[in-house]
Structure formats: structure tokens, C-alpha cells
Design a protein around this motif. Structure first.
Motif, PDB file in Angstrom:
ATOM      1  N   SER A  21      47.271  55.271  35.902  1.00 29.80           N
ATOM      2  CA  SER A  21      48.093  54.111  35.532  1.00 29.80           C
ATOM      3  C   SER A  21      47.816  53.256  36.788  1.00 29.80           C
ATOM      4  N   LYS A  22      47.859  53.719  37.940  1.00 33.17           N
ATOM      5  CA  LYS A  22      47.840  52.847  39.174  1.00 33.17           C
ATOM      6  C   LYS A  22      46.309  51.973  39.258  1.00 33.17           C
ATOM      7  N   LEU A  23      45.482  52.928  38.866  1.00 36.38           N
ATOM      8  CA  LEU A  23      44.196  52.199  39.014  1.00 36.38           C
ATOM      9  C   LEU A  23      44.016  50.984  37.650  1.00 36.38           C
ATOM     10  N   GLU A  29      44.762  43.651  37.724  1.00 32.99           N
ATOM     11  CA  GLU A  29      45.010  42.533  38.831  1.00 32.99           C
ATOM     12  C   GLU A  29      43.550  41.936  39.295  1.00 32.99           C
ATOM     13  N   ASN A  30      42.712  42.679  39.466  1.00 34.71           N
ATOM     14  CA  ASN A  30      41.369  42.265  40.089  1.00 34.71           C
ATOM     15  C   ASN A  30      40.760  41.697  39.043  1.00 34.71           C
ATOM     16  N   ASP A  31      40.683  41.875  37.950  1.00 39.51           N
ATOM     17  CA  ASP A  31      39.953  41.097  36.905  1.00 39.51           C
ATOM     18  C   ASP A  31      40.430  39.647  36.670  1.00 39.51           C
ATOM     19  N   ASN A  36      40.071  33.840  38.033  1.00 34.00           N
ATOM     20  CA  ASN A  36      40.791  32.656  38.809  1.00 34.00           C
ATOM     21  C   ASN A  36      39.964  32.248  39.642  1.00 34.00           C
ATOM     22  N   LEU A  37      39.167  33.017  40.435  1.00 32.63           N
ATOM     23  CA  LEU A  37      38.387  32.675  41.422  1.00 32.63           C
ATOM     24  C   LEU A  37      37.138  31.915  40.704  1.00 32.63           C
TER      25      LEU A  37
END
Length: 41
Positions: A21-23, A29-31, A36-37
Motif C-alpha cells: 500500500s505504501k508503494l 504521487e509520482n504519477d 504536472n511537470l
């Protein structure tokens, strides 16, 4: 609740689920950050 105390009573199955679940949260979050970038760049 103290995290050290809870880790002692966790079964290996629960530990695996927590790690998964942490992964998943980190991946989400990374996606989000990458999207956004890309928009900004």
C-alpha cells in the motif's frame, strides 16, 4: 499509537500488505507529479 509497538505484533502477511500500500501511494504521487511537470514543461 507507537509505530515500533505495532510493528512487533504485525504478521508477515500484514507487513507485506502495508509495504504494497505504501508503494501504491508513492506510485500515485509520482504519477501525479510527472503529469504536472509535463504540463508545465
Amino acid at each position: 499509537m507507537n509505530l515500533n509497538k505495532t510493528q512487533k505484533i504485525l504478521t508477515p502477511e500484514v507487513k507485506r500488505e502495508l509495504e504494497r500500500s505504501k508503494l501504491e501511494v508513492l506510485t500515485n504521487e509520482n504519477d501525479f507529479l510527472v503529469k504536472n511537470l509535463k504540463k508545465a514543461g
